[in-house]
Write a protein that holds these residues in place. Structure first.
Motif, PDB file in Angstrom:
ATOM      1  N   ARG A  81       0.927  -1.213   0.153  1.00  0.00           N
ATOM      2  CA  ARG A  81       0.086   0.026   0.064  1.00  0.00           C
ATOM      3  C   ARG A  81       0.859   1.348   0.234  1.00  0.00           C
ATOM      4  O   ARG A  81       0.474   2.302   0.362  1.00  0.00           O
ATOM      5  CB  ARG A  81      -0.958  -0.027   1.202  1.00  0.00           C
ATOM      6  CG  ARG A  81      -1.992  -1.085   1.333  1.00  0.00           C
ATOM      7  CD  ARG A  81      -2.707  -0.961   2.319  1.00  0.00           C
ATOM      8  NE  ARG A  81      -2.147  -1.338   3.770  1.00  0.00           N
ATOM      9  CZ  ARG A  81      -2.395  -1.021   4.840  1.00  0.00           C
ATOM     10  NH1 ARG A  81      -3.808  -0.320   4.976  1.00  0.00           N
ATOM     11  NH2 ARG A  81      -1.668  -1.410   5.784  1.00  0.00           N
ATOM     12  N   GLY A  82       2.035   1.322  -0.475  1.00  0.00           N
ATOM     13  CA  GLY A  82       2.698   2.312  -0.725  1.00  0.00           C
ATOM     14  C   GLY A  82       4.077   2.520   0.406  1.00  0.00           C
ATOM     15  O   GLY A  82       4.703   3.496   0.426  1.00  0.00           O
ATOM     16  N   GLY A  83       3.999   1.684   1.385  1.00  0.00           N
ATOM     17  CA  GLY A  83       5.127   1.618   2.399  1.00  0.00           C
ATOM     18  C   GLY A  83       6.477   1.241   2.014  1.00  0.00           C
ATOM     19  O   GLY A  83       6.534   0.632   1.153  1.00  0.00           O
ATOM     20  N   ALA A  84       7.458   2.079   2.632  1.00  0.00           N
ATOM     21  CA  ALA A  84       8.873   1.956   2.112  1.00  0.00           C
ATOM     22  C   ALA A  84       9.394   0.623   2.462  1.00  0.00           C
ATOM     23  O   ALA A  84       9.205   0.228   3.741  1.00  0.00           O
ATOM     24  CB  ALA A  84       9.775   3.130   2.857  1.00  0.00           C
ATOM     25  N   GLU A  85       9.821  -0.155   1.608  1.00  0.00           N
ATOM     26  CA  GLU A  85      10.118  -1.455   1.891  1.00  0.00           C
ATOM     27  C   GLU A  85      11.837  -1.685   1.632  1.00  0.00           C
ATOM     28  O   GLU A  85      12.385  -2.437   2.541  1.00  0.00           O
ATOM     29  CB  GLU A  85       9.414  -2.422   1.113  1.00  0.00           C
ATOM     30  CG  GLU A  85       7.939  -2.493   1.317  1.00  0.00           C
ATOM     31  CD  GLU A  85       7.479  -3.529   0.598  1.00  0.00           C
ATOM     32  OE1 GLU A  85       8.013  -4.559   0.098  1.00  0.00           O
ATOM     33  OE2 GLU A  85       6.372  -3.042  -0.237  1.00  0.00           O
ATOM     34  N   VAL A  86      12.321  -0.994   0.643  1.00  0.00           N
ATOM     35  CA  VAL A  86      13.830  -1.165   0.375  1.00  0.00           C
ATOM     36  C   VAL A  86      14.341   0.067  -0.074  1.00  0.00           C
ATOM     37  O   VAL A  86      13.786   0.680  -0.661  1.00  0.00           O
ATOM     38  CB  VAL A  86      14.002  -2.218  -0.753  1.00  0.00           C
ATOM     39  CG1 VAL A  86      15.401  -2.435  -1.122  1.00  0.00           C
ATOM     40  CG2 VAL A  86      13.554  -3.546  -0.419  1.00  0.00           C
ATOM     41  N   LEU A  87      15.559   0.120   0.459  1.00  0.00           N
ATOM     42  CA  LEU A  87      16.145   1.312  -0.099  1.00  0.00           C
ATOM     43  C   LEU A  87      17.617   0.979  -0.980  1.00  0.00           C
ATOM     44  O   LEU A  87      18.271   0.186  -0.513  1.00  0.00           O
ATOM     45  CB  LEU A  87      17.170   2.115   1.366  1.00  0.00           C
ATOM     46  CG  LEU A  87      18.059   3.317   0.933  1.00  0.00           C
ATOM     47  CD1 LEU A  87      17.027   4.551   0.657  1.00  0.00           C
ATOM     48  CD2 LEU A  87      18.805   3.640   1.942  1.00  0.00           C
TER      49      LEU A  87
ATOM     50  N   ARG B 274      10.625  10.723   3.144  1.00  0.00           N
ATOM     51  CA  ARG B 274      11.324  12.120   3.755  1.00  0.00           C
ATOM     52  C   ARG B 274      11.760  11.850   5.011  1.00  0.00           C
ATOM     53  O   ARG B 274      12.754  11.913   5.794  1.00  0.00           O
ATOM     54  CB  ARG B 274      10.048  13.194   3.609  1.00  0.00           C
ATOM     55  CG  ARG B 274       9.909  13.983   2.567  1.00  0.00           C
ATOM     56  CD  ARG B 274       8.790  14.752   2.238  1.00  0.00           C
ATOM     57  NE  ARG B 274       8.355  15.361   1.092  1.00  0.00           N
ATOM     58  CZ  ARG B 274       7.539  15.913   0.804  1.00  0.00           C
ATOM     59  NH1 ARG B 274       6.344  16.193   1.681  1.00  0.00           N
ATOM     60  NH2 ARG B 274       7.202  16.545  -0.404  1.00  0.00           N
ATOM     61  N   ILE B 275      11.156  10.952   5.896  1.00  0.00           N
ATOM     62  CA  ILE B 275      11.507  10.513   7.261  1.00  0.00           C
ATOM     63  C   ILE B 275      12.634   9.592   7.170  1.00  0.00           C
ATOM     64  O   ILE B 275      13.643  10.062   7.911  1.00  0.00           O
ATOM     65  CB  ILE B 275      10.302   9.698   7.696  1.00  0.00           C
ATOM     66  CG1 ILE B 275       8.848  10.405   8.125  1.00  0.00           C
ATOM     67  CG2 ILE B 275      10.513   8.939   9.086  1.00  0.00           C
ATOM     68  CD1 ILE B 275       7.790   9.738   8.624  1.00  0.00           C
ATOM     69  N   LEU B 276      12.766   8.862   6.013  1.00  0.00           N
ATOM     70  CA  LEU B 276      13.871   7.980   6.006  1.00  0.00           C
ATOM     71  C   LEU B 276      15.140   8.937   5.876  1.00  0.00           C
ATOM     72  O   LEU B 276      16.356   8.746   6.258  1.00  0.00           O
ATOM     73  CB  LEU B 276      13.893   6.946   4.807  1.00  0.00           C
ATOM     74  CG  LEU B 276      12.777   5.764   5.252  1.00  0.00           C
ATOM     75  CD1 LEU B 276      12.753   4.864   3.907  1.00  0.00           C
ATOM     76  CD2 LEU B 276      13.281   4.907   6.367  1.00  0.00           C
ATOM     77  N   SER B 277      15.004   9.878   4.782  1.00  0.00           N
ATOM     78  CA  SER B 277      16.223  10.760   4.394  1.00  0.00           C
ATOM     79  C   SER B 277      16.472  11.414   5.680  1.00  0.00           C
ATOM     80  O   SER B 277      17.704  11.788   5.933  1.00  0.00           O
ATOM     81  CB  SER B 277      15.492  11.670   3.467  1.00  0.00           C
ATOM     82  OG  SER B 277      16.609  12.745   2.973  1.00  0.00           O
TER      83      SER B 277
END
Length: 246
Positions: free
Chosen positions: A117-123, A163-166
């Motif tokens: 549902r759009g959640g960040a999974e992999v960088l 943005r949070i991850l950044s």
């Protein structure tokens, strides 16, 4: 306590994560949802039995129960095929990640929520750029208005989490010339090549390698940057474990 970087063998997960460019263990759908198939078979068998009893005993109400068993069997079959499409989409996604050149490092984001549902999974990162990968499991058969609503919601979620991850990575000393770009992988709905819309890149698993290769120098992550990414991953994994225990 289980270490967050323990290597296990799962569907579409490389056996040697470090050698294949992974930091951490990616969250992969473990296998086909056979429980839905079994439920479908049992309900179908129950419907046939009820209809047979209705013919033998002449109890009309058994027809109603048989009908509802058929409805339940149909719903279970739909859930089974939907889940199979999701599993296949994630398999194709991780196969695409494995096809990236050796200059890319892939970081499994610990505590990833809203998967599908759009959640960040992999960088995914090189020395010069980074990408935040999320997935959307909306079906190709969904009505355009409903599909667009889910697409916009997933894009907004992925942008916010990027943005949070950044900010987290910058606080940990991990920076690139540009902020990590969000990429939304549509696992069940076709899109014609990489498309930048609603603030995110939209791709199918087959387009991911093209998007990243064409827009990154693929300069290998080395030394202090790799160590900082690994340290950030471990800290976030510990925080995710503590939140789950509360």
């Amino acid at each position: 306590m289980t270490s967050p970087r323990r290597v296990v063998t799962m569907q579409a997960v490389p056996r040697d994560l470090a050698r294949s460019g992974w930091i951490g263990q990616p969250a992969v759908q473990p296998g086909a949802p056979w429980s839905w198939a079994i439920a479908c078979l049992l309900l179908g068998w129950g419907a046939g039995s009820l209809f047979r009893l209705r013919a033998l005993l002449g109890i009309n109400v058994l027809d109603m129960f048989g009908f509802w068993c058929l409805v339940g069997a149909g719903l279970c079959a739909a859930q089974f095929f939907t889940a199979m499409q999701v599993v296949d989409g994630r398999r194709r996604l991780f196969e695409a990640l494995e096809r990236l050149s050796g200059g890319f490092v892939k970081v499994a984001i610990p505590g990833a929520a809203h998967r599908g549902r759009g959640g960040a999974e992999v960088l995914v990162a090189t020395a010069d750029r980074a990408w935040v990968i999320g997935t959307l499991d909306v079906s190709a058969s969904a009505r355009p208005k409903a599909a667009r609503k889910r697409l916009v919601a997933a894009a907004d979620r992925l942008v916010a989490e990027s943005r949070i991850l950044s900010a987290e990575l910058a606080a940990a000393g991990v920076r690139w010339p540009a902020e990590p770009a969000p990429v939304l992988v549509l696992t069940r709905r076709p899109v014609h090549g990489p498309l930048l819309e609603y603030g995110v890149w939209q791709v199918n698993p087959e387009h991911l390698v093209k998007l990243l290769d064409e827009r990154s120098a693929a300069t290998r992550v080395r030394g202090s940057l790799h160590a900082a990414l690994a340290a950030w991953h471990d800290r976030r994994a510990l925080q995710a474990q503590h939140r789950r225990r509360r």
